[in-house]
Design an enzyme around this catalytic site. Sequence first.
Site, PDB file in Angstrom:
ATOM      1  N   TYR A  56      20.210 -28.829  -9.714  1.00  0.00           N
ATOM      2  CA  TYR A  56      21.156 -28.027  -9.115  1.00  0.00           C
ATOM      3  C   TYR A  56      22.374 -28.668  -9.209  1.00  0.00           C
ATOM      4  O   TYR A  56      23.540 -27.728  -8.992  1.00  0.00           O
ATOM      5  CB  TYR A  56      20.857 -27.682  -7.640  1.00  0.00           C
ATOM      6  CG  TYR A  56      19.672 -27.167  -7.142  1.00  0.00           C
ATOM      7  CD1 TYR A  56      18.628 -26.729  -8.376  1.00  0.00           C
ATOM      8  CD2 TYR A  56      19.054 -26.889  -5.814  1.00  0.00           C
ATOM      9  CE1 TYR A  56      17.380 -26.057  -8.040  1.00  0.00           C
ATOM     10  CE2 TYR A  56      17.967 -26.297  -5.705  1.00  0.00           C
ATOM     11  CZ  TYR A  56      17.145 -25.955  -6.742  1.00  0.00           C
ATOM     12  OH  TYR A  56      15.819 -25.571  -6.010  1.00  0.00           O
ATOM     13  N   SER A 237      21.776 -17.994   0.695  1.00  0.00           N
ATOM     14  CA  SER A 237      22.874 -17.131   1.030  1.00  0.00           C
ATOM     15  C   SER A 237      23.977 -17.918   1.594  1.00  0.00           C
ATOM     16  O   SER A 237      23.651 -18.976   2.276  1.00  0.00           O
ATOM     17  CB  SER A 237      22.610 -16.209   2.044  1.00  0.00           C
ATOM     18  OG  SER A 237      23.564 -15.334   2.305  1.00  0.00           O
ATOM     19  N   ASN A 246      18.690 -14.034   8.020  1.00  0.00           N
ATOM     20  CA  ASN A 246      17.533 -14.711   7.611  1.00  0.00           C
ATOM     21  C   ASN A 246      16.900 -15.789   8.364  1.00  0.00           C
ATOM     22  O   ASN A 246      15.658 -16.121   8.103  1.00  0.00           O
ATOM     23  CB  ASN A 246      17.847 -15.267   6.182  1.00  0.00           C
ATOM     24  CG  ASN A 246      18.486 -14.437   5.036  1.00  0.00           C
ATOM     25  OD1 ASN A 246      18.060 -13.283   5.166  1.00  0.00           O
ATOM     26  ND2 ASN A 246      18.991 -14.809   4.094  1.00  0.00           N
ATOM     27  N   ARG A 267       2.089  -7.621  -8.432  1.00  0.00           N
ATOM     28  CA  ARG A 267       2.073  -7.101  -9.784  1.00  0.00           C
ATOM     29  C   ARG A 267       2.257  -8.319 -10.659  1.00  0.00           C
ATOM     30  O   ARG A 267       2.969  -8.830 -10.591  1.00  0.00           O
ATOM     31  CB  ARG A 267       2.924  -5.864  -9.855  1.00  0.00           C
ATOM     32  CG  ARG A 267       4.386  -6.312  -9.552  1.00  0.00           C
ATOM     33  CD  ARG A 267       5.331  -4.851  -9.774  1.00  0.00           C
ATOM     34  NE  ARG A 267       6.757  -5.261  -9.535  1.00  0.00           N
ATOM     35  CZ  ARG A 267       7.151  -5.316  -8.381  1.00  0.00           C
ATOM     36  NH1 ARG A 267       6.450  -4.667  -7.396  1.00  0.00           N
ATOM     37  NH2 ARG A 267       8.692  -5.503  -7.965  1.00  0.00           N
TER      38      ARG A 267
END
Length: 280
Positions: A56, A237, A246, A267
């Site tokens: 990151y 966030s 959250n 799915r």
Amino acid sequence: MTQQQMPTAPTVTLACGIAMPRVGLGTWPMDDAGAAVAVASALRTGYRHVDTAERYGNETGVGEGLRRSGVPRAEVFVTTKFEKEWHSVPGVRTACEASLRRLGLDYIDLMLVHWPNPDQNRYVEAVEGLVRVMEAGLIRAFGVSNFKPAHLQRVFDAGFTPHVAQIQLDPSHRRDDLDAIHRAKGIVTEAWSPIGRGGDLLREPAVTAAAAALGRTPAQIVLRWHIEHGYVPLPKSSDPQRQRENLALFDFSLTDAQRAALDSLDRPDPKMLDSDVFGH
């Protein structure tokens, strides 16, 4: 409400005996400056679990945010991950020491192999390296990220059982095969991108209907789904209001019907990253 009174998430006890908060702050793709602001805000809001990685490029910012927050280091659970070039026993020690310097910390709570990278065939050595740095007191727990069942089996066959496994997981990306293995081995499952990517999941009728019925945001509904399945979500966030939302997952529950409706959203996703061919 004062900083000391801010509600925090309950914890789950890992197999090694340490407690990990059941919600964490994800920090990808924040840079150092953004991570410092977001982490400080989140910790002041009540978060006690922050997830970062060498990849990151924001470990320095995460450490800065921790210091700015004023929250004692001992109260914060910090996770980081390392790259494939360090997949060896001595390499993990090098990676760990580098992460500690960037974070400005004396120890890391949880360190993960970021991707298995089976093409170079050294991920078992990487896990062994984590065991050794844990024995040396540099980390408190170890785990893996993005490992499939076959990768995990080789780790188990070598005599190692990770404490945590972090995977892409949400109601539309069920990972029941991995979930079963993790549960059987006492491995805690963490979810990256827990509310999906691109916002489609949050617009699903099953999600919006539950949100309307319970007076919650769609993101809270999906994150509560993770909690009720025993997962540890890592929503990202930098917005203080969304950070508060959250984290506010423990004063309501989904009904059986609502949970079943979310369970049915799984799915196929051809864009989902395949850790047999993708990694760094």
